[in-house]
Design a protein around this motif. Structure first.
Motif, PDB file in Angstrom:
ATOM      1  N   ALA A   1      65.848  -5.514   6.364  1.00 17.99           N
ATOM      2  CA  ALA A   1      66.812  -6.552   5.985  1.00 17.99           C
ATOM      3  C   ALA A   1      66.283  -7.429   4.857  1.00 17.99           C
ATOM      4  O   ALA A   1      66.810  -8.509   4.608  1.00 17.99           O
ATOM      5  CB  ALA A   1      67.153  -7.403   7.209  1.00 17.99           C
ATOM      6  N   HIS A   2      65.267  -6.976   4.148  1.00 20.15           N
ATOM      7  CA  HIS A   2      64.592  -7.805   3.150  1.00 20.15           C
ATOM      8  C   HIS A   2      65.531  -8.360   2.079  1.00 20.15           C
ATOM      9  O   HIS A   2      65.389  -9.524   1.685  1.00 20.15           O
ATOM     10  CB  HIS A   2      63.435  -7.045   2.496  1.00 20.15           C
ATOM     11  CG  HIS A   2      62.283  -6.826   3.425  1.00 20.15           C
ATOM     12  ND1 HIS A   2      61.390  -7.823   3.727  1.00 20.15           N
ATOM     13  CD2 HIS A   2      61.912  -5.735   4.133  1.00 20.15           C
ATOM     14  CE1 HIS A   2      60.493  -7.352   4.576  1.00 20.15           C
ATOM     15  NE2 HIS A   2      60.784  -6.093   4.847  1.00 20.15           N
ATOM     16  N   HIS A   3      66.476  -7.589   1.589  1.00 19.58           N
ATOM     17  CA  HIS A   3      67.379  -8.088   0.541  1.00 19.58           C
ATOM     18  C   HIS A   3      68.212  -9.258   1.053  1.00 19.58           C
ATOM     19  O   HIS A   3      68.396 -10.258   0.348  1.00 19.58           O
ATOM     20  CB  HIS A   3      68.297  -6.967   0.021  1.00 19.58           C
ATOM     21  CG  HIS A   3      67.539  -5.868  -0.654  1.00 19.58           C
ATOM     22  ND1 HIS A   3      66.846  -6.062  -1.824  1.00 19.58           N
ATOM     23  CD2 HIS A   3      67.341  -4.577  -0.309  1.00 19.58           C
ATOM     24  CE1 HIS A   3      66.255  -4.934  -2.176  1.00 19.58           C
ATOM     25  NE2 HIS A   3      66.540  -4.012  -1.271  1.00 19.58           N
ATOM     26  N   ARG A   4      68.683  -9.148   2.267  1.00 19.76           N
ATOM     27  CA  ARG A   4      69.469 -10.246   2.850  1.00 19.76           C
ATOM     28  C   ARG A   4      68.593 -11.454   3.160  1.00 19.76           C
ATOM     29  O   ARG A   4      69.033 -12.596   3.036  1.00 19.76           O
ATOM     30  CB  ARG A   4      70.211  -9.767   4.094  1.00 19.76           C
ATOM     31  CG  ARG A   4      71.383  -8.848   3.723  1.00 19.76           C
ATOM     32  CD  ARG A   4      72.086  -8.372   4.931  1.00 19.76           C
ATOM     33  NE  ARG A   4      71.167  -7.440   5.606  1.00 19.76           N
ATOM     34  CZ  ARG A   4      71.431  -6.803   6.710  1.00 19.76           C
ATOM     35  NH1 ARG A   4      72.579  -6.987   7.320  1.00 19.76           N
ATOM     36  NH2 ARG A   4      70.578  -5.983   7.243  1.00 19.76           N
ATOM     37  N   ILE A   5      67.366 -11.211   3.539  1.00 19.02           N
ATOM     38  CA  ILE A   5      66.441 -12.304   3.813  1.00 19.02           C
ATOM     39  C   ILE A   5      66.157 -13.074   2.524  1.00 19.02           C
ATOM     40  O   ILE A   5      66.205 -14.313   2.503  1.00 19.02           O
ATOM     41  CB  ILE A   5      65.145 -11.781   4.467  1.00 19.02           C
ATOM     42  CG1 ILE A   5      65.449 -11.262   5.878  1.00 19.02           C
ATOM     43  CG2 ILE A   5      64.063 -12.854   4.482  1.00 19.02           C
ATOM     44  CD1 ILE A   5      64.328 -10.457   6.511  1.00 19.02           C
ATOM     45  N   VAL A   6      65.889 -12.371   1.442  1.00 23.60           N
ATOM     46  CA  VAL A   6      65.645 -13.030   0.153  1.00 23.60           C
ATOM     47  C   VAL A   6      66.889 -13.811  -0.271  1.00 23.60           C
ATOM     48  O   VAL A   6      66.784 -14.955  -0.733  1.00 23.60           O
ATOM     49  CB  VAL A   6      65.219 -12.011  -0.926  1.00 23.60           C
ATOM     50  CG1 VAL A   6      65.190 -12.656  -2.308  1.00 23.60           C
ATOM     51  CG2 VAL A   6      63.853 -11.415  -0.587  1.00 23.60           C
TER      52      VAL A   6
END
Length: 152
Positions: free
Chosen positions: A135-140
């Motif tokens: 989920a890194h893109h959403r976290i950023v």
């Protein structure tokens, strides 16, 4: 017997000085935001704010906390309102399984309280927090959203 300040409240806890802060928070104070992940300070799941810095609590001895102010995920809300980072994580649907949520949010709060980071700065700050869901893109995006809100 130790007195520690957690989420703005002084707590007297009876635990050995070498007891990990994580165990005291979860077992003695009933706070379950910080998670036990690896037990080796490598995954970020157990992070708490200690005087504003994101710190792994799984190996931090209780005796080293001293007079520091500890804030857990539960202590981020103000007057019943989620912290802007918590709200942004929800709005951006940044979590899937939730195992990394505590560490990601705590690290993001520490980051945005220091200033308005670049996207590369966000990625660098979060690199030590493991997320198995991808989920890194959403976290950023969530951290960017919260930082923009706080630093407009």
């Amino acid at each position: 017997m130790f007195t520690i300040n957690v989420n703005g409240v002084d707590h007297r806890v009876e635990a050995p000085g070498d007891a990990p802060l994580l165990f005291v928070l979860r077992n003695d104070l009933g706070l379950h935001g910080p998670q036990f992940g690896c037990g080796e300070e490598a995954c970020g799941a157990c992070k708490v704010l200690v005087d504003g810095a994101a710190v792994p609590s799984c190996r931090l001895p209780l005796q080293r906390v001293g007079a520091a102010r500890v804030v857990t995920l539960e202590g981020l809300a103000e007057e019943g309102e989620p912290h802007p980072v918590q709200r942004a994580f929800s709005d951006e649907q940044a979590m899937q399984c939730g195992m990394c949520a505590n560490g990601m949010i705590i690290e993001a709060v520490a980051l945005v309280m220091r200033g308005n980071p670049t996207d590369d700065g966000i990625r660098e700050a979060l690199q030590d927090n493991l997320c198995r869901c991808g989920a890194h893109h959403r976290i950023v995006r969530a951290v960017r959203r919260a930082a923009d809100e706080l630093w407009r």
